[in-house]
Design a protein around this motif. Structure first.
Motif, PDB file in Angstrom:
ATOM      1  N   UNK A 176      32.590  29.396  34.859  1.00 36.16           N
ATOM      2  CA  UNK A 176      32.917  27.972  34.924  1.00 36.16           C
ATOM      3  C   UNK A 176      33.892  27.614  36.047  1.00 36.16           C
ATOM      4  N   UNK A 177      34.216  28.584  36.885  1.00 44.37           N
ATOM      5  CA  UNK A 177      35.136  28.321  37.981  1.00 44.37           C
ATOM      6  C   UNK A 177      34.551  27.285  38.939  1.00 44.37           C
ATOM      7  N   UNK A 178      35.339  26.283  39.272  1.00 45.44           N
ATOM      8  CA  UNK A 178      34.919  25.210  40.173  1.00 45.44           C
ATOM      9  C   UNK A 178      35.547  25.401  41.560  1.00 45.44           C
ATOM     10  N   UNK A 179      34.915  24.841  42.585  1.00 45.22           N
ATOM     11  CA  UNK A 179      35.420  24.960  43.946  1.00 45.22           C
ATOM     12  C   UNK A 179      36.840  24.409  44.066  1.00 45.22           C
ATOM     13  N   UNK A 180      37.116  23.314  43.381  1.00 42.66           N
ATOM     14  CA  UNK A 180      38.440  22.709  43.473  1.00 42.66           C
ATOM     15  C   UNK A 180      39.508  23.480  42.708  1.00 42.66           C
ATOM     16  N   UNK A 181      39.097  24.489  41.937  1.00 40.60           N
ATOM     17  CA  UNK A 181      40.071  25.301  41.199  1.00 40.60           C
ATOM     18  C   UNK A 181      40.737  26.357  42.079  1.00 40.60           C
ATOM     19  N   UNK A 182      40.266  26.523  43.313  1.00 41.74           N
ATOM     20  CA  UNK A 182      40.840  27.518  44.210  1.00 41.74           C
ATOM     21  C   UNK A 182      41.756  26.811  45.206  1.00 41.74           C
ATOM     22  N   UNK A 183      43.040  27.111  45.111  1.00 44.27           N
ATOM     23  CA  UNK A 183      44.032  26.529  46.026  1.00 44.27           C
ATOM     24  C   UNK A 183      44.256  27.536  47.146  1.00 44.27           C
ATOM     25  N   UNK A 184      43.481  27.406  48.217  1.00 43.38           N
ATOM     26  CA  UNK A 184      43.545  28.378  49.304  1.00 43.38           C
ATOM     27  C   UNK A 184      44.907  28.337  49.998  1.00 43.38           C
ATOM     28  N   UNK A 185      45.428  27.151  50.196  1.00 39.53           N
ATOM     29  CA  UNK A 185      46.700  27.031  50.912  1.00 39.53           C
ATOM     30  C   UNK A 185      47.855  27.572  50.078  1.00 39.53           C
ATOM     31  N   UNK A 186      47.832  27.302  48.784  1.00 43.18           N
ATOM     32  CA  UNK A 186      48.906  27.762  47.903  1.00 43.18           C
ATOM     33  C   UNK A 186      48.707  29.175  47.394  1.00 43.18           C
ATOM     34  N   UNK A 187      47.512  29.755  47.629  1.00 44.82           N
ATOM     35  CA  UNK A 187      47.255  31.114  47.168  1.00 44.82           C
ATOM     36  C   UNK A 187      47.208  31.230  45.665  1.00 44.82           C
ATOM     37  N   UNK A 188      46.607  30.235  45.003  1.00 35.88           N
ATOM     38  CA  UNK A 188      46.518  30.235  43.545  1.00 35.88           C
ATOM     39  C   UNK A 188      45.098  29.890  43.111  1.00 35.88           C
ATOM     40  N   UNK A 189      44.805  30.250  41.877  1.00 32.29           N
ATOM     41  CA  UNK A 189      43.516  29.902  41.292  1.00 32.29           C
ATOM     42  C   UNK A 189      43.775  29.297  39.916  1.00 32.29           C
ATOM     43  N   UNK A 197      44.931  24.985  30.594  1.00 27.98           N
ATOM     44  CA  UNK A 197      44.820  25.088  32.054  1.00 27.98           C
ATOM     45  C   UNK A 197      45.977  25.946  32.549  1.00 27.98           C
ATOM     46  N   UNK A 198      45.660  27.019  33.248  1.00 29.92           N
ATOM     47  CA  UNK A 198      46.685  27.943  33.711  1.00 29.92           C
ATOM     48  C   UNK A 198      46.426  28.309  35.172  1.00 29.92           C
ATOM     49  N   UNK A 199      47.476  28.717  35.852  1.00 27.40           N
ATOM     50  CA  UNK A 199      47.388  29.076  37.257  1.00 27.40           C
ATOM     51  C   UNK A 199      47.716  30.553  37.418  1.00 27.40           C
ATOM     52  N   UNK A 200      46.938  31.223  38.255  1.00 21.29           N
ATOM     53  CA  UNK A 200      47.155  32.635  38.553  1.00 21.29           C
ATOM     54  C   UNK A 200      47.257  32.810  40.059  1.00 21.29           C
ATOM     55  N   UNK A 201      48.019  33.809  40.507  1.00 25.24           N
ATOM     56  CA  UNK A 201      48.050  34.091  41.954  1.00 25.24           C
ATOM     57  C   UNK A 201      46.685  34.583  42.415  1.00 25.24           C
ATOM     58  N   UNK A 202      46.340  34.256  43.655  1.00 26.73           N
ATOM     59  CA  UNK A 202      45.061  34.654  44.228  1.00 26.73           C
ATOM     60  C   UNK A 202      45.302  35.821  45.182  1.00 26.73           C
ATOM     61  N   UNK A 203      45.057  37.063  44.736  1.00 31.19           N
ATOM     62  CA  UNK A 203      45.262  38.215  45.625  1.00 31.19           C
ATOM     63  C   UNK A 203      44.383  38.120  46.860  1.00 31.19           C
ATOM     64  N   UNK A 204      44.830  38.756  47.941  1.00 33.73           N
ATOM     65  CA  UNK A 204      44.114  38.663  49.210  1.00 33.73           C
ATOM     66  C   UNK A 204      42.695  39.186  49.104  1.00 33.73           C
ATOM     67  N   UNK A 205      42.519  40.339  48.407  1.00 33.27           N
ATOM     68  CA  UNK A 205      41.168  40.914  48.329  1.00 33.27           C
ATOM     69  C   UNK A 205      40.227  40.042  47.511  1.00 33.27           C
ATOM     70  N   UNK A 206      40.773  39.378  46.480  1.00 34.58           N
ATOM     71  CA  UNK A 206      39.946  38.461  45.688  1.00 34.58           C
ATOM     72  C   UNK A 206      39.556  37.257  46.535  1.00 34.58           C
ATOM     73  N   UNK A 207      40.530  36.702  47.273  1.00 33.85           N
ATOM     74  CA  UNK A 207      40.240  35.558  48.133  1.00 33.85           C
ATOM     75  C   UNK A 207      39.213  35.894  49.198  1.00 33.85           C
ATOM     76  N   UNK A 208      39.322  37.091  49.776  1.00 35.50           N
ATOM     77  CA  UNK A 208      38.366  37.496  50.817  1.00 35.50           C
ATOM     78  C   UNK A 208      36.959  37.641  50.242  1.00 35.50           C
ATOM     79  N   UNK A 209      36.856  38.191  49.029  1.00 28.46           N
ATOM     80  CA  UNK A 209      35.544  38.361  48.408  1.00 28.46           C
ATOM     81  C   UNK A 209      34.900  37.015  48.097  1.00 28.46           C
ATOM     82  N   UNK A 210      35.695  36.066  47.583  1.00 30.80           N
ATOM     83  CA  UNK A 210      35.159  34.737  47.272  1.00 30.80           C
ATOM     84  C   UNK A 210      34.763  34.012  48.552  1.00 30.80           C
ATOM     85  N   UNK A 211      35.626  34.097  49.581  1.00 32.62           N
ATOM     86  CA  UNK A 211      35.338  33.414  50.843  1.00 32.62           C
ATOM     87  C   UNK A 211      34.063  33.961  51.478  1.00 32.62           C
ATOM     88  N   UNK A 212      33.876  35.284  51.430  1.00 28.89           N
ATOM     89  CA  UNK A 212      32.659  35.878  52.000  1.00 28.89           C
ATOM     90  C   UNK A 212      31.428  35.382  51.261  1.00 28.89           C
TER      91      UNK A 212
END
Length: 287
Positions: A144-157, A167-182
């Motif tokens: 159910x993850x939505x595109x707007x749920x990823x805060x790329x600038x703040x590094x949070x999801x 509704x909760x916020x988690x840090x977005x690790x670099x490897x997770x962000x890279x996998x989603x972006x790819x």
């Protein structure tokens, strides 16, 4: 239950299913109405004593929980004159008796390496598996993850569909962000319907379901020759890997978003070296 307690539709449907046999004991001869006004504590106890011994411990516990919920509602709604919640017997059971079955570090690497990231499906599956094993998310939360749920600038999801509609916020690790972006650049179909991050590769490009996320994990395990694994196994894996990396139980509880510290305490049994340091010698053993 759905509006006030944040219970999911599937959980509410399960409660209804478990309570049908109880309500059927109070159907009037005409078969069109329920005689709930005459409910007594004896009726409640009789149902539990008769039904629960035939059920598994988990189903029996869920049955009495559903029964308490139903009786509480009937009293608040004015259908019965007094609360019968206290009449529901407790199903005996021991909490936290098992061990969480997480994968080892090398198994995690094999699981991720089994995804062919040169393909759309492999790119998507790699991102899904990375999120599950690094953030300890539930399958439904990934689906159910939505595109707007990823805060790329703040590094949070933002996890907006976790248990209890929190509704909760988690840090977005670099490897997770890279996998989603790819995946978003190379794997997500341009004609995906809606704003969900993960979608079907074949048309129609609907959002992945919770079951589809579980199937991704199962198929990856099969490619590696593992025993059958489900998405929740990777949630345990995230916790055990954190523990082995030196994280504390409160930190693990924060990542997994446990409301009760007791729920997280089961992972203390995984740290066998720490347990050995406090274990006493068995009587009669050689020192």
């Amino acid at each position: 239950m759905i509006l006030e307690r944040g219970i999911k539709d599937a959980s509410a449907s399960r409660y209804i299913e478990l309570m049908r046999p109880f309500l059927q004991t109070k159907v009037l001869p005409d078969g069109l109405a329920l005689d709930l006004r005459s409910l007594t504590a004896a009726d409640v106890i009789s149902f539990v004593v008769t039904s629960c011994p035939r059920l598994s411990p988990g189903t029996a516990g869920l049955t009495v929980s559903a029964l308490r919920s139903l009786l509480g509602f009937l009293y608040v709604d004015g259908t019965i004159d007094r609360s019968l919640v206290s009449a529901v017997p407790t199903v005996p059971g021991r909490r936290l008796t098992g061990l969480p079955k997480g994968l080892a570090s090398d198994q995690v690497q094999r699981l991720l390496a089994s995804c062919d990231t040169s393909t759309r499906s492999g790119c998507r599956d790699f991102a899904v598996l990375t999120m599950l094993v690094r953030l300890g998310l539930r399958a439904g939360e990934v689906a159910k993850l939505q595109l707007e749920h990823i805060d790329w600038r703040g590094g949070e999801i933002v996890i907006a569909h976790s248990k209890g509609n929190r509704t909760e916020r988690l840090p977005l690790p670099a490897d997770v962000g890279e996998a989603i972006a790819a995946y978003l650049h190379h794997g997500r179909p341009a004609s995906t319907q809606g704003r969900t991050v993960f979608a079907r590769i074949t048309a129609p490009h609907h959002a992945l379901t919770t079951g589809a996320v579980t199937q991704i994990v199962r198929h990856a395990g099969e490619r590696c020759g593992f025993e059958r694994i489900h998405a929740h196994r990777l949630r345990h894996t995230a916790a055990t890997l954190m523990l082995r990396g030196g994280a504390s139980l409160p930190e693990i509880g924060q990542l997994l978003r446990h409301r009760n510290a007791i729920t997280t305490s089961i992972y203390a049994k995984v740290d066998r070296d720490a347990l050995r340091s406090i274990a006493r010698a068995w009587p009669g053993d050689v020192a």
